[in-house]
Structure formats: C-alpha cells, structure tokens
Scaffold this motif. Sequence first.
Motif, PDB file in Angstrom:
ATOM      1  N   PHE A 188      12.364   1.758  16.840  1.00 56.29           N
ATOM      2  CA  PHE A 188      12.223   0.597  15.966  1.00 56.29           C
ATOM      3  C   PHE A 188      10.807   0.025  16.007  1.00 56.29           C
ATOM      4  N   LEU A 189      10.169   0.027  17.182  1.00 57.82           N
ATOM      5  CA  LEU A 189       8.842  -0.581  17.318  1.00 57.82           C
ATOM      6  C   LEU A 189       7.699   0.369  16.985  1.00 57.82           C
ATOM      7  N   PHE A 190       7.858   1.663  17.240  1.00 59.09           N
ATOM      8  CA  PHE A 190       6.721   2.575  17.157  1.00 59.09           C
ATOM      9  C   PHE A 190       6.833   3.645  16.079  1.00 59.09           C
ATOM     10  N   GLU A 191       8.069   3.953  15.593  1.00 65.28           N
ATOM     11  CA  GLU A 191       8.203   5.056  14.646  1.00 65.28           C
ATOM     12  C   GLU A 191       8.040   4.616  13.198  1.00 65.28           C
ATOM     13  N   ASN A 192       8.264   3.338  12.892  1.00 67.68           N
ATOM     14  CA  ASN A 192       8.171   2.854  11.516  1.00 67.68           C
ATOM     15  C   ASN A 192       7.392   1.549  11.507  1.00 67.68           C
ATOM     16  N   ARG A 193       6.601   1.421  10.459  1.00 68.44           N
ATOM     17  CA  ARG A 193       5.814   0.200  10.333  1.00 68.44           C
ATOM     18  C   ARG A 193       6.677  -0.973   9.894  1.00 68.44           C
ATOM     19  N   GLY A 194       7.618  -0.717   8.950  1.00 68.49           N
ATOM     20  CA  GLY A 194       8.522  -1.773   8.470  1.00 68.49           C
ATOM     21  C   GLY A 194       9.924  -1.203   8.340  1.00 68.49           C
ATOM     22  N   ASP A 254      11.840  -2.180   5.096  1.00 69.15           N
ATOM     23  CA  ASP A 254      11.397  -1.411   3.930  1.00 69.15           C
ATOM     24  C   ASP A 254      11.954   0.008   3.965  1.00 69.15           C
ATOM     25  N   ALA A 255      11.999   0.596   5.147  1.00 64.95           N
ATOM     26  CA  ALA A 255      12.549   1.952   5.254  1.00 64.95           C
ATOM     27  C   ALA A 255      14.027   1.968   4.885  1.00 64.95           C
ATOM     28  N   VAL A 256      14.780   0.977   5.350  1.00 68.22           N
ATOM     29  CA  VAL A 256      16.206   0.898   5.008  1.00 68.22           C
ATOM     30  C   VAL A 256      16.380   0.675   3.506  1.00 68.22           C
ATOM     31  N   SER A 257      15.574  -0.177   2.915  1.00 63.86           N
ATOM     32  CA  SER A 257      15.685  -0.460   1.479  1.00 63.86           C
ATOM     33  C   SER A 257      15.377   0.790   0.647  1.00 63.86           C
ATOM     34  N   GLN A 258      14.320   1.503   0.996  1.00 69.56           N
ATOM     35  CA  GLN A 258      13.975   2.704   0.236  1.00 69.56           C
ATOM     36  C   GLN A 258      15.009   3.810   0.414  1.00 69.56           C
ATOM     37  N   ASP A 271      18.007   8.776  10.000  1.00 69.41           N
ATOM     38  CA  ASP A 271      17.913   9.633  11.183  1.00 69.41           C
ATOM     39  C   ASP A 271      16.778  10.642  11.047  1.00 69.41           C
ATOM     40  N   LYS A 272      16.566  11.126   9.832  1.00 69.29           N
ATOM     41  CA  LYS A 272      15.419  12.022   9.621  1.00 69.29           C
ATOM     42  C   LYS A 272      14.104  11.293   9.852  1.00 69.29           C
ATOM     43  N   LEU A 273      14.042  10.024   9.494  1.00 63.99           N
ATOM     44  CA  LEU A 273      12.833   9.229   9.719  1.00 63.99           C
ATOM     45  C   LEU A 273      12.723   8.717  11.154  1.00 63.99           C
ATOM     46  N   ASN A 274      13.773   8.905  11.964  1.00 61.85           N
ATOM     47  CA  ASN A 274      13.817   8.397  13.336  1.00 61.85           C
ATOM     48  C   ASN A 274      13.531   6.902  13.357  1.00 61.85           C
ATOM     49  N   ALA A 275      14.283   6.171  12.512  1.00 63.86           N
ATOM     50  CA  ALA A 275      14.071   4.732  12.393  1.00 63.86           C
ATOM     51  C   ALA A 275      14.683   3.950  13.540  1.00 63.86           C
ATOM     52  N   GLY A 276      15.614   4.545  14.284  1.00 62.86           N
ATOM     53  CA  GLY A 276      16.223   3.853  15.406  1.00 62.86           C
ATOM     54  C   GLY A 276      17.213   2.786  15.012  1.00 62.86           C
ATOM     55  N   VAL A 277      17.889   2.925  13.865  1.00 64.24           N
ATOM     56  CA  VAL A 277      18.857   1.938  13.406  1.00 64.24           C
ATOM     57  C   VAL A 277      20.194   2.624  13.161  1.00 64.24           C
ATOM     58  N   THR A 278      21.256   1.830  13.153  1.00 61.55           N
ATOM     59  CA  THR A 278      22.607   2.302  12.862  1.00 61.55           C
ATOM     60  C   THR A 278      23.163   1.484  11.700  1.00 61.55           C
TER      61      THR A 278
END
Length: 401
Positions: A162-168, A171-175, A214-221
């Motif tokens: 969540f802190l290091f793999e994505n900037r926002g 925004d990643a969830v929305s897209q 999961d492909k983006l490794n966003a760290g969210v469920t």
Amino acid sequence: MLNNGRQDGPPDLDELWRDFRRKLGGIFGGGGGGGSQPPGGGSPNFEPDMKSAGVGVGLIAGVVALIWAGSGVFIVQEGEQSVITTFGSYSRTVDAGLQWRLPYPIQQHETVKVTQLRSVDVGRQSVAASTGLRDSSMLTQDENIVDIRFTVQYTLKDARAFLFENRGTDDAVSQASESAVREIVGRSKVDSVLYERRDAIAADLVKSIQAQLDKLNAGVTIKNVNLKNVEVPEQVQAAFDDAFKAGADRDRYKNEGQAYASDVIPKAQGTAARLAEEAQGYKSRVVARAEGDAQRFLSVYAEYQKAPGVMRDRLYIDTMREIYNNVTKVMVDSRSGSNLLYLPLDKIMQQAGQGSVGGASAPTAPTAPVAAPAASAEPAAADPRAREGREGLRSRDRDSR
C-alpha cells in the motif's frame, strides 16, 4: 518564625543554587565541598581534574544515549500495521503491540490502518458536450447504452504494498473498477444488466477488480461493490419501461400456462391410466369367462358322450328352470281332458306385493276369474290314464327334439 537561631521555611533560590554548584564541583573534583567562601558570597575556587571531567561527560553522554534509544519505542494499535524503513528503504512490517526500532535518523516507521473500510465512488455524473451523455455511460453487447454508478469498498491486506507499490491506491482502485465494469457490461445484454443479472454483475465486479489489483500488487482486498444507479438514458427510459412491463406480462402468462398444464396433464394421465386398467380388467374378465365356458362345455360334452339321454333331460330341465324363473305367467296344459288353465299369476303376485307393503287396510280384488272350474280339473287330475297319456306325450316330445 525562628527556631534555635534558624529560620523555619522553604529555602530560597540562592541557597538551592549554591547547593547545586557544590555538588557539581564535587563531581568534577573541585574543592567546593568544604572550601571557604570568598568574601561577599562569591563562588569557590573551581579546579576540576581530567578524570572527574571524563566521568561527568560519560554520565551525561549515557543519559543522552538512553534518551535517544528510548525515542525508538512506539506503540501500534489494534487493527494497524507499521512499516519500518532503514534510511528510507523498507526493512520490515510489525503488527499491533509495543515495538522498537533504531532511533531517528537511522530508522523510521509509518503506521496505517489495515482494517479500516475505505470506499471509492466510480462513475462521474458530468455530461460530455459532444455526446450529451454522462461519463458513466457505456455500451452493451446488443449496442445499447446504460449508465452505471457504484461504490467500491476495500481494506488493506499488505501495508508495504500500500505504501510503496502504488502512488495513489484510490486512483488505482477507481481505474481498475472502470476497466472491469466496461468489460462486464460490454459482454452482457441490456436486459441482463438492468434486470436479470444485476446482483450477479456486482459479484463479477468484485472478482474482476480484485484480479486487476493483484496484478498491480496494490495490497488491498475488495470487500463489496454497491450498485447505486443502473439505468438507461432519459431519452429512452419510457420505452424501456414499456418493454420491461411486456416482459413481465409474458412471464406471468407463461407461468399461468404452466400451472394450468401442471393441473390438467396429471388428471388426463390418471384418467388414461384408469381407462387402461378398466379395459385390461374387462379383457381379463371376458377371456376368463370364455375359457370357463369352453371348459364347462368340454366337460359337459364328455359326460354327454357317456349318457346322451340323461344329459339331454338334464339340460332340458336346467334350461326350463332358468326360463321359468323369470316368467310371471304359468300355463297348465291338460291334453287328455282338454282343460287349459290360464292363471294371471303376475297380477296376483303384484297385488300380493302391494298388500304386503300397504297392510290389510287395502283389500285386493281379483282381476280375472279362473278359466276352468275346479270340479272339472279334479277328475282329470285323478284319472290314471290321463297321467299316463301326458307322460307319453312328454317322452315323445323329448325324443323328437
């Protein structure tokens, strides 16, 4: 207040300051502990040695080191995770509890709430000037336009990602949500999106969004997708409502027809089965009766071959018994005396039956007198020659038959 030449009360600031200087001079080896005071209350001669100075500096440095090391202690609350970095690089992730890291600037920590339910709204209501449609409008498989707006709820499962793999992350969830909903709507028909598979589309969105994140490794469920608005453009809303009502009527008529068929078909099948069983029973009864008659005929024929005369008499008597059992008139023929008696026994029997039902109050009257007098019948019956003549006639009649 004076007590033995001393003043009772709290010490003044000057006395406290002098005590502090004496202790400090004792630490550094000065003579402040028992030296004489200069006139006018001045400070004593301060002559520290190097050994005592080193001990004092070491004590101060130790205290400072303890304070610096203690600054690395921190507490992680329940439902949170803390990420520890060493000179800005990821080191480890710690869970809830009392934790320690190397003090700043060697290591730092950042705490995030992993169990907090976060939400992102997908689908903007702004209208494009070129098309006159909202940004949330999309095309279905059968080339119809639908407007979909929904909310995505998610939690964190990996604080480091969540802190290091994505900037926002929002925004990643929305897209990812916009991409997933356009894919699912693009392979579905408009009736399926609006009415038939509305709940199923929400479940498909959860799976599709989770796979992309999961492909983006966003760290969210992804926890849930709530569809807030699924409709067609306002220009065709009335037509879609009419089509939906027609479809509902079609389903209702279809269900009524199936209910009628479910009621009539079992009855018809039961009637057919009953008729088939009755026909089978009739067939069995007729066949059994015919077989029984054939067996009886064969048995009678076998006995007839043994004694034909006796069997003819027996058959004649049995046949006459069956016939006269159903006849209400009796004819008595006396050929020798030429006396023919007709007795209306059917009327007599009918009147006897009515008399038994009505009682003795209804007298019965004879409908017809006896044709022959009893006096003429007695000699004929008593004449032996007449009896012999009648028996001879009966035997000749049987032989002729």
